[in-house]
Structure formats: C-alpha cells, structure tokens
Design an enzyme around this catalytic site. Structure first.
Site, PDB file in Angstrom:
ATOM      1  N   GLU A 176       0.861  -1.184   0.000  1.00  0.00           N
ATOM      2  CA  GLU A 176       0.000   0.000   0.000  1.00  0.00           C
ATOM      3  C   GLU A 176       0.900   1.238   0.000  1.00  0.00           C
ATOM      4  O   GLU A 176       1.805   1.342   0.831  1.00  0.00           O
ATOM      5  CB  GLU A 176      -0.873   0.020   1.250  1.00  0.00           C
ATOM      6  CG  GLU A 176      -1.866  -1.113   1.342  1.00  0.00           C
ATOM      7  CD  GLU A 176      -2.651  -1.057   2.640  1.00  0.00           C
ATOM      8  OE1 GLU A 176      -3.447  -0.129   2.806  1.00  0.00           O
ATOM      9  OE2 GLU A 176      -2.439  -1.940   3.491  1.00  0.00           O
ATOM     10  N   ARG A 230       4.970 -13.621   9.499  1.00  0.00           N
ATOM     11  CA  ARG A 230       5.481 -12.272   9.286  1.00  0.00           C
ATOM     12  C   ARG A 230       6.806 -12.108  10.021  1.00  0.00           C
ATOM     13  O   ARG A 230       7.129 -12.872  10.928  1.00  0.00           O
ATOM     14  CB  ARG A 230       4.473 -11.221   9.751  1.00  0.00           C
ATOM     15  CG  ARG A 230       4.169 -11.216  11.235  1.00  0.00           C
ATOM     16  CD  ARG A 230       3.205 -10.103  11.584  1.00  0.00           C
ATOM     17  NE  ARG A 230       3.793  -8.807  11.288  1.00  0.00           N
ATOM     18  CZ  ARG A 230       3.083  -7.702  11.104  1.00  0.00           C
ATOM     19  NH1 ARG A 230       1.765  -7.739  11.169  1.00  0.00           N
ATOM     20  NH2 ARG A 230       3.678  -6.551  10.852  1.00  0.00           N
ATOM     21  N   LYS A 238       2.886   0.097  10.555  1.00  0.00           N
ATOM     22  CA  LYS A 238       2.996   1.359   9.818  1.00  0.00           C
ATOM     23  C   LYS A 238       2.400   2.514  10.614  1.00  0.00           C
ATOM     24  O   LYS A 238       2.883   3.642  10.554  1.00  0.00           O
ATOM     25  CB  LYS A 238       2.290   1.234   8.468  1.00  0.00           C
ATOM     26  CG  LYS A 238       3.154   0.672   7.359  1.00  0.00           C
ATOM     27  CD  LYS A 238       2.440   0.831   6.034  1.00  0.00           C
ATOM     28  CE  LYS A 238       3.269   0.262   4.898  1.00  0.00           C
ATOM     29  NZ  LYS A 238       2.578   0.383   3.605  1.00  0.00           N
TER      30      LYS A 238
END
Length: 788
Positions: free
Chosen positions: A272, A492, A502
């Site tokens: 993103e 992850r 983020k």
C-alpha cells in the site's frame, strides 16, 4: 537429565535434529562438544533450517581435524546457503583437508565445491534419460530390484551439483514410466533381498544419497506447487444455512489460465503506498520475487492504491526505488486503480447475481450488527433497487458515508470475515493515480482477490494474519466464477527492540521522535540503507529465516547484525578514526618529520598486493582515544598509563613519560611519550590513533553518529505505553572526531570499518566542508558469542 544436557538437547533440536538423534548425540561427549562449537561458530543458536542443521551435524562429525583453521569460513558458506548439499560439503572437506593450515584462494574453493552452480531441471531430466537409456536392458531385467542408489550415483557423477531431491523424483518417475506399477512378484523379490546382508549395505548407500532423508528442502521455494496443480480444493467454507462450499478451479477455468500464462509462475508484491517499506516487506519481496525468479516466472509490483486519503506520490516513488535497491526487477509495475473499471463492472455483475446489496448503515451500526450477528435492514432489498443506488453512488449523487456496497455472505458464520464485508464506499477525494474519475473506491477485501485473478497470479503470497480472509477471498472468486489463485500464508517478520506497524512508524515520524522515515534507528528499509546496511545482508538474513508458518517468535536483532557484519567484513575497507581525541606528544621525534606508514585496508589480502594498504602519516603529535589512557594502571588493562607502553597500530611502541594537567590538576591536557622505533619493546596493548601531519594541517575533523536500539524492551509493541519504552540514548552525536587524511575523499554511501570501533557509512548530511558518519553496527558479534 542434567540442566546442561537439557540445554544442549534444546539447542540441537533448534537446528532441526530429530529428538532421537539429538539424544544419541548428547550421549557422545566428543560429538556433543564438536556440535556445540560448530553451532556457536555458525551463529545459529536461535535455530536454523533443518537442511543447514544437517550439514552442521556433518561438519561436527566428519570435518578434517587438520583444517580446523578453515572451519569458520566453511560454516559461513553453509549458513548463507552457498554450500547446500552433502555433495558440496564432501567436496569442501576434501579441498580443505588438502589445504590444511595454508591460505587458499576463495575462487578455487568455490569452483571445487560448486558454489553458485545451478543445474536446471531440464539438464537433470536429460541426464536421467541418458542413464536409463544406457542401462535399459539391466533395468528391464531387474525391474524394481534395480539398485536406485547406483542410478542416483551415475547421475550424480555427471551432475555433481544437481538438486538430489529433483534427481530422485525424476528417477522414480522414469522407473514408473518404463516399468509401470509394481507387481506382486516385484514386491516378493524385494522382500527376499531385504533379508540378505549385502542388500542392506547397498540399501544404506542408497539411503545416504536419497534426499528423502530427515532434512528440509534445500530450496525454500520447493514448498510451493506448480501452476498446473491448481485444480485442488483451496479451502472449505462452512455456511450456517447451506452446504459446505469447496472452492477450486474447474478444469476448464484452469486450462484457460494455463493457456494464457503458458504455465508460468506469476506472483505479485502488493504494497500500500501509505508509508515507507520496512524489513517485513523485505521478506515479502524475497518470497514473491524470489519464487518467480526461481521458477523462471514473473512478479508484478502492484500498488494496492484503494484508499486515496492515505496515499502519496512520495510513497509510490519510494517503493519503486527500494524494490530496485533490494535487487528485484518487477515484470511490470501496475496499480489496483488500473482495474477500477473492471472492478466496477464485476461489482454490478455481483449485484445482478444476488450476491451484493447497497446498505445505508453507519460504520457504528455496521459494527454493532456484526457483533450481534444481525443482518442489515437493507440486506434483502430488490436487485434492481441496489443496481440503481450503486449507479447513483458512482455518479456522486449520494453523500459520502450515506451508502456502501456490501457483499452478501453469511452473518451467522463463525468467521468474522464473512460478515457481509464492504465492497465499495463513497469518497469525494481525488486519487493520486486515477485523478477525479471516480468517487467510489473498492475495498481491499473486494479488490485484492479479483485483481489477483485478473492478472492470472498463480501464487498469492501473504502473511498469516490474512489466513482468516481465505474464506472471503475464495467466496468472491467463486460467486463471480473466475480463476482462483493459490493463496499461501507465511509467518510475518518481527525483529526485537523495534516496531513494525505502519501506524506506529508513522506516529514516530510525524511526532518527530525520529528524524524521518529514513532515520537509521528505524527498521524501515530506507533507514537501514542510510545506516549502511546492504541489501545483500538483508536478503541473506531473510533467506536464513526461511518461509515457514511458525508465528510464535520474534527474530532477535543480533541475528540481523550477524549478517550485516558478515557482509561488511568482506566489503568494507579498514581505516582509523579517533572519536574522543587525547593529544599525545612524542618527545623524541623531530617536530618537522612526517612518515608515511603502511596501514592495512584489507587484512586478508596478500602483502604483495599494494591495494591492500593505504598510507597513514605518523608525526610528533598523534591523537588516541581518551578511553585508551588511565592515570592508574591495572593487570587487566592494556591501554596507556604513566610509565607504561602500548603499540600504536601499524607504527611503533610508545611509553608514557609525563602527563600534562590543566590548572585544576584533574583535566588531562596532553600526554608526553617516547617511541621505540626499533620495535624491541613488545607491549600487550595495541591501540588506534590519528596523526597531526604538520603544524599547518589539522587532522580531518568529522561528525560521528552512534546508534543503539530504538526501544529498551524486546517487544515494545506489546506494551500498553509503548512510547515510554523509547531509548532516549539511541542516538549519540560526536562532534570533532579525528580521521586519517585518506577519508577526506569519502563519498556519501561509502562504508568503512573504523578499527576497534565498528562499521560506518558516510551519511547524506555530509557536505564538502563536513563529513558525517553513521555507525552501522559494532564489531562485537553478540549473536555469535552469546548464542542469542
């Protein structure tokens, strides 16, 4: 079992040994001690891939005793997966035992061990066919009594560096192609031979060559199926009011997909554009780009730009730059917004099929109804009415927040990701890529899977937190009757003493708690690059972690630092810098005399190679670290003290003869010393220094920034007040450090090892008048030494 034995058992299990082998090892003191030493030398005390662990076990049990000096170098090749097969390891043993204590050329060693040699599956298949053709008569006669180990050996003789798992797979397939299935007679004869001792010996040899031994795949990407296998059930979706849905591709859909892609692997890296990429994205890149590269396929860089309010051109440009810096080349760069028209048309089709409706609930009402598992009051509105309202949404005739398009899934499901997810919402915000063409934007849950399908993605790779979204992913593709990619989740990447969210990273940046997205203390890839970390080291770190589904632990920062040191130790030239200068006047040296001494830039290079050295001026005045002088000496101190001698690295021994103090009789102004140019004095201590070349020329003054862990706790994200855990001493700036003159021409991005101080890089804040250095990492390898 004693505590120490339990610790050893845990350590051996971490490297992938099965429990039985680990316990048998502990019963043998010699092997136990060897394996323990090998694990710590290889710096894998936190664990490693089982394939690496098996190779380390072989090193511990079979390494030639006359070449122990070379063992650390070999272990480095193993943990970085440059040596990855038993055949390569055997070749390494042979080469190193013949070299013994002598130095050897890395090029010759790598050639002898097949480092970097890649044997394609086509080459293996061709060789297997040739071996079978040459031995066809014998194979047809013996049938399944044929010694597969011998066939394996013949292939290996021609292709010593071929992947043994692929060799075994192709041999088995060729046997079946030639002989068909086993008959009763085949099985009977096999049982008779099994009782004979010679057959057992041969079987053992075959087992040694057999890649189905207890070891993980050498190639981390072998866990992924081939595109032509994508006809199996992806997932089962359990509904509260209808039969179980088993999502999979029909033969017709899969055949059309394979025709479009010609059977190639297609992946995508879909960030993103709402922030800078961090080290977790490095793993995502490695998995998606790496799989495509390994299979000769294609990987898109696809910007997931469905939220215009959070996206910026700055982030888009940054992502493209970082992907290139990390060494990956996208097959094509595209945007989810490139498919806005197709996504809109499919949304209309979904409404027409009765699988979506326009809803007028507020976000608060949607949340409440989901918690109570209640259907929206507008869920059963007529299809024609939803089509009309959706068109009005598209034309901007409905206010923002007054309507959404929701998928009609299952509000009674046990999976919250089936609670009628939002497909479209109204936002009167221009889009960075598509401009003001649209005022309705698709959600991630709606667009992600559809664009995967439209782009013929074969492997949709994501982290484990998306696992619960599998149901909605495949439900949507199923109801639209379009191609379904494989979805594959992996753990992850989290690193201790850092935050990866983020949102948290953005907060640190916007609140100016750090110096921007590329602050060297952050785990952003821009920050790591500015700190002097190479993309090669990051990729080696990520590859070493592997592609697993284990999501129960966080990787220690020291493990990353280990890979950084490994890289910089090979690539960063040595030099000398004094951070806190203390003036030393060498009284028995003429004040006008300046000698140019040879200092080692590359210690491991031959002394006959002039490029391995750089010139260091030596004069009457030199500067040493303040920490390298004490007024009171002690047995465990190897620095300079009154009446004591030390060796100035690359120069001469000096002896402190007098200490000049300031008026307060405490502050040291300068040290007086005498040097022994004959070098007859052999002090134990060796210290670095920087000279003052002459009275007219000052030493090169530089700014040095020392960085430490940004957070005090290993897992700050788990703390209630995570900001209170910020390390207030994570950045220390030293002005007026002195460097050797050769650093004057250093350029931004140049990396060096400051002897005894660590690895440093020239920062972008440097100017022609002022050089700024960031410390990348210290010289001390706490990961390797402490085993953490």
């Amino acid at each position: 079992m004693a505590v120490k034995e339990e610790e050893r058992l845990e350590l051996f299990l971490k490297i992938g040994l099965d429990e039985r082998t680990a316990r048998n090892t502990i019963a043998n003191n010699k092997v136990t001690n060897n394996l323990n030493a090998v694990i710590h030398e290889a710096a894998v005390t936190e664990g490693c891939d089982r394939t690496i662990g098996n190779l380390l076990y072989t090193v511990a049990t079979k390494y030639p005793a006359n070449a122990l000096v070379h063992r650390p170098a070999l272990l480095g090749y193993i943990v970085t997966i440059k040596i990855k097969t038993p055949a390569q390891l055997e070749a390494a043993f042979s080469f190193l035992s013949s070299t013994a204590s002598e130095r050897f050329e890395l090029k010759e060693f790598e050639e002898a061990c097949g480092v970097g040699v890649e044997v394609s599956e086509e080459d293996i298949e061709q060789t297997v066919n040739e071996v079978f053709e040459q031995n066809k008569g014998s194979i047809l006669e013996l049938r399944y009594r044929t010694n597969v180990g011998d066939l394996f050996g013949l292939v290996r003789k021609r292709l010593p560096w071929a992947d043994p798992k692929i060799v075994k797979k192709l041999i088995d397939a060729k046997l079946y192609e030639l002989l068909g299935g086993r008959t009763a007679a085949d099985n009977e004869k096999a049982l008779k031979q099994k009782k004979e001792k010679p057959a057992k010996v041969k079987d053992k040899k075959a087992a040694d060559d057999n890649p189905s031994q207890p070891s993980e795949d050498l190639n981390p990407f072998l866990i992924f199926p081939n595109p032509e296998e994508n006809f199996k059930v992806h997932t089962e979706i359990f509904f509260s009011d209808r039969p179980v849905l088993r999502c999979c591709n029909t033969k017709e859909v899969l055949d059309k997909h394979l025709k479009r892609t010609r059977g190639k692997v297609y992946t995508r890296f879909p960030p993103e554009p709402n922030g800078y990429l961090h080290i977790g994205h490095a793993k995502a890149m490695f998995v998606s780009f790496g799989l495509a590269k390994e299979r000769g396929g294609c990987c898109y860089l696809r910007y997931d730009d469905t939220n215009p309010e959070a996206e910026k051109k700055e982030y888009i440009d940054h992502i493209e730059e970082i992907v290139e810096w990390m060494g990956w080349k996208p097959f094509k760069i595209n945007y989810t917004s490139d498919y806005f028209q197709e996504l809109y048309e499919l949304a209309v089709e979904m409404i027409q099929r009765g699988h979506a409706y326009v809803d007028h609930q507020t976000p608060e009402e949607i949340k409440e109804y989901r918690e109570k598992k209640m259907n929206s009051p507008w869920r059963d509105r007529p299809i024609a009415e939803s089509l009309k309202l959706f068109e009005e949404m598209r034309q901007g005739m409905i206010e923002e927040g007054k309507a959404t398009l929701r998928m009609k899934q299952d509000m009674q499901s046990d999976n919250g990701n089936m609670y009628d997810l939002i497909a479209y919402r109204i936002k009167f915000t221009p889009h960075p890529h598509s401009g003001d063409k649209w005022c309705i934007y698709p959600s991630y849950d709606y667009s992600h899977c559809i664009v995967d399908s439209l782009e013929d993605i074969t492997h949709s790779l994501c982290t484990l937190e998306f696992e619960t979204r599998r149901a909605s992913y495949y439900w949507l593709l199923h109801v639209l009757d379009i191609y379904q990619p494989y979805v594959w989740e992996y753990s992850r990447l989290n690193v201790t003493n850092n935050v990866m969210s983020k949102r948290k990273l953005n907060f640190l940046v916007t609140m100016k708690l750090v110096d921007g997205w590329d602050d060297p203390r952050l785990m952003t890839l821009a920050g790591l690059r500015r700190r002097g970390v190479t993309s090669t080291a990051i990729n080696a770190f990520v590859r070493g972690i592997g592609i697993t589904r284990s999501d129960c632990c966080t990787i220690r920062l020291e493990r990353l630092e280990y890979h950084i040191r490994e890289e910089l130790n090979r690539t960063a030239p040595r030099t000398m810098v004094v951070l806190q200068p203390l003036k030393v006047v060498i009284t028995n040296l003429d004040s006008g005399l300046v000698m140019d001494l040879d200092a080692k830039k590359w210690p491991d290079t031959s002394t006959e190679n002039s490029s391995a050295f750089y010139k260091v001026p030596f004069s009457r005045v030199v500067y040493i670290e303040q920490s390298d002088f004490r007024m009171k000496d002690s047995k465990d101190y190897y620095g300079l003290a009154p009446g004591k001698s030390v060796l100035l690295r690359y120069a001469f021994p000096i002896k402190c003869t007098e200490v000049v103090l300031a008026d307060d009789n405490e502050t040291i102004v300068e040290i007086w010393a005498e040097y022994d140019h004959s070098k007859k004095t052999k002090p134990k201590g060796v210290i670095h220094w920087v000279s003052e070349p002459s009275r007219e020329v000052d030493p090169l003054s530089i700014e040095v920034r020392l960085f430490d862990k940004l957070f005090n706790s290993e897992n700050p994200a788990e703390l209630g007040d995570w900001l209170a855990d910020v390390n207030l001493h994570s950045k220390v700036v030293i002005y007026g450090a002195y460097a050797v003159p050769s650093l004057r021409d250093a350029a931004i991005g140049d990396r060096f090892q400051f002897e005894r101080l660590g690895y440093f890089v020239v920062d972008k804040d440097s100017t022609s008048e002022r050089l700024v250095f960031n410390r990348t990492v210290t010289l001390r390898d706490s990961y390797g030494k402490s085993g953490k």
